[in-house]
Design a protein around this motif. Structure first.
Motif, short mmCIF file in Angstrom:
data_model
loop_
_atom_site.label_atom_id
_atom_site.label_comp_id
_atom_site.label_asym_id
_atom_site.label_seq_id
_atom_site.Cartn_x
_atom_site.Cartn_y
_atom_site.Cartn_z
N LEU A 50 0.88 -1.29 0.10
CA LEU A 50 -0.01 -0.15 -0.14
C LEU A 50 0.87 1.25 0.03
O LEU A 50 1.75 1.25 0.66
CB LEU A 50 -1.01 0.01 1.11
CG LEU A 50 -2.07 -1.11 1.23
CD1 LEU A 50 -2.70 -1.03 2.69
CD2 LEU A 50 -2.91 -1.08 0.23
N ASP A 52 0.60 5.73 -0.64
CA ASP A 52 -0.18 6.91 -0.91
C ASP A 52 0.49 7.63 -1.86
O ASP A 52 1.25 8.27 -2.07
CB ASP A 52 -0.23 7.92 0.26
CG ASP A 52 -1.01 9.28 -0.15
OD1 ASP A 52 -1.70 9.13 -1.10
OD2 ASP A 52 -0.80 10.11 0.74
N PRO A 101 2.71 -1.24 4.36
CA PRO A 101 2.41 -0.03 4.07
C PRO A 101 3.87 0.67 3.89
O PRO A 101 4.57 0.71 4.96
CB PRO A 101 1.61 0.37 5.48
CG PRO A 101 2.13 -0.35 6.53
CD PRO A 101 2.44 -1.66 5.92
N SER A 106 -0.93 4.95 4.54
CA SER A 106 -1.24 3.50 4.31
C SER A 106 -1.33 2.61 5.44
O SER A 106 -2.04 1.85 5.51
CB SER A 106 -0.06 3.07 3.25
OG SER A 106 -0.20 3.70 2.07
#
Length: 266
Positions: A50, A52, A101, A106
């Motif tokens: 994940l 951003d 993340p 995230s």
């Protein structure tokens, strides 16, 4: 569930961004590998990554299609609803939802999606803003050690122990792919002796066979294992360090043979 039980004999199948921004492809990977997991009757997590993306790539570099990692990050973007669909499919398939993340936003998404385990990438072992955010979730954490120092790992072990958050440590070599002579499997011995209260695993990127390293790693005491996974479909080349379903089947079968050969502890 005790720390040992969370990580003991857990296989992490790293889907990463091999969905290539297509939810249908991601779901097919989950389907194909979860069948192998059920057939072999093992505990496995399927892990996504994940980011951003809007904040991850500097605005001055957005249009640079000559830099492979920038282009792949942009090309593999999914919407939040797509990630939710993937997590639901992973759980419904009998596997454990897991995520890496790469930023604080995230981490919050991990919480929102309800992933069971968080992975800290070896590149983030000194990112204490991210690490502190991960700790707020109170979720079990697995960390890879590639490129880190012993002090880095010492600090991380102490940090999570003080917060009573289960932590497993996966020695790995940050070479994609890795040659057999580069695996440094003796790191398992080093880390088991240094951190007797933590589960030590093995994260691997070698590509010559799917039998030798897991047998040696298990015999040395590794108890959680990770490989990247992919499918040969859609005309997308499979990276050498990724494993296909039939190769993961061989990997699982070899682990069972290692367990049988090693016998009971003690």
């Amino acid at each position: 569930m005790t720390q040992s039980r969370i990580f003991e004999d857990l296989f992490v199948l790293e889907l990463a961004n091999n969905h290539w921004g297509r939810i249908e492809r991601g779901l097919r990977i989950v389907t194909d590998f979860s069948r192998i997991v059920r057939f072999n009757n093992v505990r496995a997590a399927i892990k996504i990554q994940l980011r951003d993306v809007d904040a991850f790539i500097h605005k001055d570099f957005r249009e640079r299609d000559d830099i492979r990692y920038i282009k792949k990050t942009l090309d593999t973007r999914l919407e939040k609803s797509d990630y939710a669909t993937l997590i639901k499919a992973i759980r419904s398939s009998g596997c454990i939802p897991m995520a890496t993340p790469f930023d604080e936003k995230s981490v919050a998404l991990c919480d929102e999606l309800g992933v069971d385990i968080i992975k800290l990438a070896s590149s983030d072992l000194n990112d204490w803003i991210l690490i502190e955010k991960v700790a707020t979730t109170k979720k079990p954490v697995i960390v890879s050690t590639g490129g880190s120092s012993l002090k880095d790992v010492d600090d991380l072990v102490r940090f999570f122990a003080n917060r009573n958050i289960p932590l497993a440590i996966n020695p790995c070599v940050s070479l994609y792919p890795s040659e057999d002579h580069e695996l440094e499997l003796n790191q398992i011995d080093l880390l088991r002796n240094r951190y007797p209260d933590n589960i030590i695993g093995f994260s691997t990127h070698e590509y010559h066979d799917w039998t030798s390293s897991i047998m040696v790693a298990y015999a040395k005491g590794a108890r959680t294992f990770e490989r990247h996974i992919d499918i040969d479909a859609d005309g997308i080349p499979v990276s050498e360090y990724c494993s296909l379903p039939e190769q993961i089947d061989t990997w699982f079968r070899t682990w069972k043979k290692a367990v049988e050969m090693c016998g009971a502890p003690g």
